[in-house]
Motif scaffolding. Sequence first.
Motif, PDB file in Angstrom:
ATOM      1  N   MET A   1     -22.275 -67.740 -62.070  1.00 17.97           N
ATOM      2  CA  MET A   1     -23.120 -67.788 -62.904  1.00 17.97           C
ATOM      3  C   MET A   1     -24.478 -67.392 -62.416  1.00 17.97           C
ATOM      4  SD  MET A   1     -23.902 -68.494 -66.248  1.00 17.97           S
ATOM      5  CE  MET A   1     -25.159 -69.015 -67.400  1.00 17.97           C
ATOM      6  N   LEU A   2     -24.873 -67.889 -61.477  1.00 17.11           N
ATOM      7  CA  LEU A   2     -26.151 -67.508 -60.665  1.00 17.11           C
ATOM      8  C   LEU A   2     -26.436 -66.087 -60.442  1.00 17.11           C
ATOM      9  CD1 LEU A   2     -28.819 -68.804 -59.947  1.00 17.11           C
ATOM     10  CD2 LEU A   2     -27.948 -69.226 -57.593  1.00 17.11           C
ATOM     11  N   PRO A   3     -25.380 -65.204 -59.972  1.00 18.40           N
ATOM     12  CA  PRO A   3     -25.294 -64.133 -59.653  1.00 18.40           C
ATOM     13  C   PRO A   3     -25.722 -63.214 -61.144  1.00 18.40           C
ATOM     14  CG  PRO A   3     -23.620 -64.748 -58.506  1.00 18.40           C
ATOM     15  CD  PRO A   3     -23.980 -66.041 -59.305  1.00 18.40           C
ATOM     16  N   ARG A   4     -24.726 -63.606 -62.006  1.00 24.21           N
ATOM     17  CA  ARG A   4     -25.254 -63.268 -63.268  1.00 24.21           C
ATOM     18  C   ARG A   4     -26.596 -63.140 -63.832  1.00 24.21           C
ATOM     19  NH1 ARG A   4     -21.828 -64.089 -68.885  1.00 24.21           N
ATOM     20  NH2 ARG A   4     -22.572 -62.625 -70.049  1.00 24.21           N
ATOM     21  N   LEU A   5     -27.041 -64.436 -63.813  1.00 25.51           N
ATOM     22  CA  LEU A   5     -28.534 -64.600 -64.301  1.00 25.51           C
ATOM     23  C   LEU A   5     -29.459 -63.755 -63.055  1.00 25.51           C
ATOM     24  CD1 LEU A   5     -28.787 -68.305 -64.708  1.00 25.51           C
ATOM     25  CD2 LEU A   5     -28.780 -66.567 -66.281  1.00 25.51           C
ATOM     26  N   ARG A   6     -29.116 -63.503 -62.048  1.00 26.15           N
ATOM     27  CA  ARG A   6     -30.218 -62.551 -61.191  1.00 26.15           C
ATOM     28  C   ARG A   6     -29.870 -61.252 -61.696  1.00 26.15           C
ATOM     29  NH1 ARG A   6     -27.730 -65.340 -56.165  1.00 26.15           N
ATOM     30  NH2 ARG A   6     -29.065 -67.056 -55.770  1.00 26.15           N
ATOM     31  N   ARG A   7     -28.677 -60.740 -62.077  1.00 26.98           N
ATOM     32  CA  ARG A   7     -28.460 -59.307 -62.616  1.00 26.98           C
ATOM     33  C   ARG A   7     -29.109 -59.140 -63.710  1.00 26.98           C
ATOM     34  NH1 ARG A   7     -23.438 -59.870 -60.393  1.00 26.98           N
ATOM     35  NH2 ARG A   7     -22.378 -60.603 -62.392  1.00 26.98           N
ATOM     36  N   LEU A   8     -29.275 -60.158 -64.581  1.00 24.64           N
ATOM     37  CA  LEU A   8     -29.910 -60.134 -65.793  1.00 24.64           C
ATOM     38  C   LEU A   8     -31.383 -60.273 -65.796  1.00 24.64           C
ATOM     39  CD1 LEU A   8     -27.723 -62.470 -68.056  1.00 24.64           C
ATOM     40  CD2 LEU A   8     -27.881 -59.875 -68.215  1.00 24.64           C
ATOM     41  N   LEU A   9     -31.847 -60.781 -64.916  1.00 22.42           N
ATOM     42  CA  LEU A   9     -33.212 -60.973 -64.321  1.00 22.42           C
ATOM     43  C   LEU A   9     -33.962 -59.463 -64.094  1.00 22.42           C
ATOM     44  CD1 LEU A   9     -36.052 -62.284 -64.130  1.00 22.42           C
ATOM     45  CD2 LEU A   9     -35.276 -63.211 -62.073  1.00 22.42           C
ATOM     46  N   PHE A  10     -32.898 -58.934 -63.207  1.00 19.55           N
ATOM     47  CA  PHE A  10     -33.417 -57.619 -62.556  1.00 19.55           C
ATOM     48  C   PHE A  10     -33.387 -56.609 -63.696  1.00 19.55           C
ATOM     49  CE2 PHE A  10     -32.025 -53.605 -60.859  1.00 19.55           C
ATOM     50  CZ  PHE A  10     -33.046 -53.252 -59.946  1.00 19.55           C
ATOM     51  N   ILE A  11     -32.233 -56.554 -64.638  1.00 19.50           N
ATOM     52  CA  ILE A  11     -32.448 -55.703 -65.737  1.00 19.50           C
ATOM     53  C   ILE A  11     -33.522 -56.036 -66.540  1.00 19.50           C
ATOM     54  CG2 ILE A  11     -30.996 -54.932 -67.890  1.00 19.50           C
ATOM     55  CD1 ILE A  11     -28.492 -55.726 -66.213  1.00 19.50           C
ATOM     56  N   GLY A  12     -33.846 -57.165 -66.709  1.00 14.80           N
ATOM     57  CA  GLY A  12     -35.052 -57.461 -67.549  1.00 14.80           C
ATOM     58  C   GLY A  12     -36.424 -56.901 -67.130  1.00 14.80           C
ATOM     59  N   LEU A  13     -36.588 -56.921 -65.614  1.00 17.15           N
ATOM     60  CA  LEU A  13     -37.805 -56.625 -64.993  1.00 17.15           C
ATOM     61  C   LEU A  13     -37.844 -55.343 -64.859  1.00 17.15           C
ATOM     62  CD1 LEU A  13     -37.681 -59.119 -61.896  1.00 17.15           C
ATOM     63  CD2 LEU A  13     -39.583 -58.748 -63.666  1.00 17.15           C
ATOM     64  N   LEU A  14     -36.593 -54.400 -64.657  1.00 16.89           N
ATOM     65  CA  LEU A  14     -36.576 -53.191 -64.953  1.00 16.89           C
ATOM     66  C   LEU A  14     -36.836 -52.622 -66.300  1.00 16.89           C
ATOM     67  CD1 LEU A  14     -35.968 -50.818 -62.746  1.00 16.89           C
ATOM     68  CD2 LEU A  14     -33.586 -50.719 -63.586  1.00 16.89           C
ATOM     69  N   ALA A  15     -36.509 -53.093 -67.117  1.00 17.20           N
ATOM     70  CA  ALA A  15     -36.815 -52.751 -68.577  1.00 17.20           C
ATOM     71  C   ALA A  15     -38.254 -52.842 -68.958  1.00 17.20           C
ATOM     72  CB  ALA A  15     -35.912 -53.543 -69.901  1.00 17.20           C
TER      73      ALA A  15
END
Length: 261
Positions: A1-15
């Motif tokens: 779950m935590l790795p997925r949240l990190r990926r989502l956070l990274f995608i959000g920051l990139l967007a």
Amino acid sequence: MLPRLRRLLFIGLLAALVALMVWPYHDGALRFGLPLACLGVWGALLWFARRSKWGWLTWVLPALVTIPFFLPSRPVGRAELREDYIAAMKRYEGVRYLWGGEGRSGIDCSGLPRRAMRDALLRQGWRHGNGAAFREWADQWWHDASAKALGEGYRGLTRPLGISGTVRTVKAAGLMPGDLAITRDGRHVMVYFGGGSWISADPGAGKVVIEDPVKASNPWFDAPVVCRRFRMVSTGSVGGGGAGRAICSPEEGKLELSPTF
């Protein structure tokens, strides 16, 4: 779950970073949001690459980005800077008018000369490896200035020419290409383009236009104005609270930028 949240956070920051890079307004959201988004994306890259053998590249990236701002200062020819400034404004001809805009997707009257001067400073910085030009660019990018602020000489960015009247009545002989005509109420800026013509991001026309006041019926040409000149292309020492002090030698036609940071 935590790795997925990190990926989502990274995608959000990139967007967010991409959105801010195409954001047409030069406002607090851009000035504060863009650096923060860059830091966020960099931090995420550091995390994801922490165990990779190529992780050191994530430390090199910000160093490469900031190198231009630490280059030594070099004198810049005033005429060369002015030519780059005028050429930059010409490239915005036809761009739509957008209040608060400062880019290809939309630009307003004060944004046009400000953005053109920053474009010219960047060109000077890359052409001559001039760190002071990059630092002045950064300072002007951070400190926005409205038409009224330009007319008041905000942070010493402009200096008065002692010329007033209307664009139709001012004598072009006393002006140089790139000089500003700012309405006394601080609502609009027009820039002398040379040859009797003026360039501006005109809200009436809805775009950046180059017009001759002898032929055009633009009502802004009849508004009372005061004329000012960017200190960057001024002869002599021009004081101010900007990123540095512009010191120009009339004999050599050179501009030295002495940054304060």
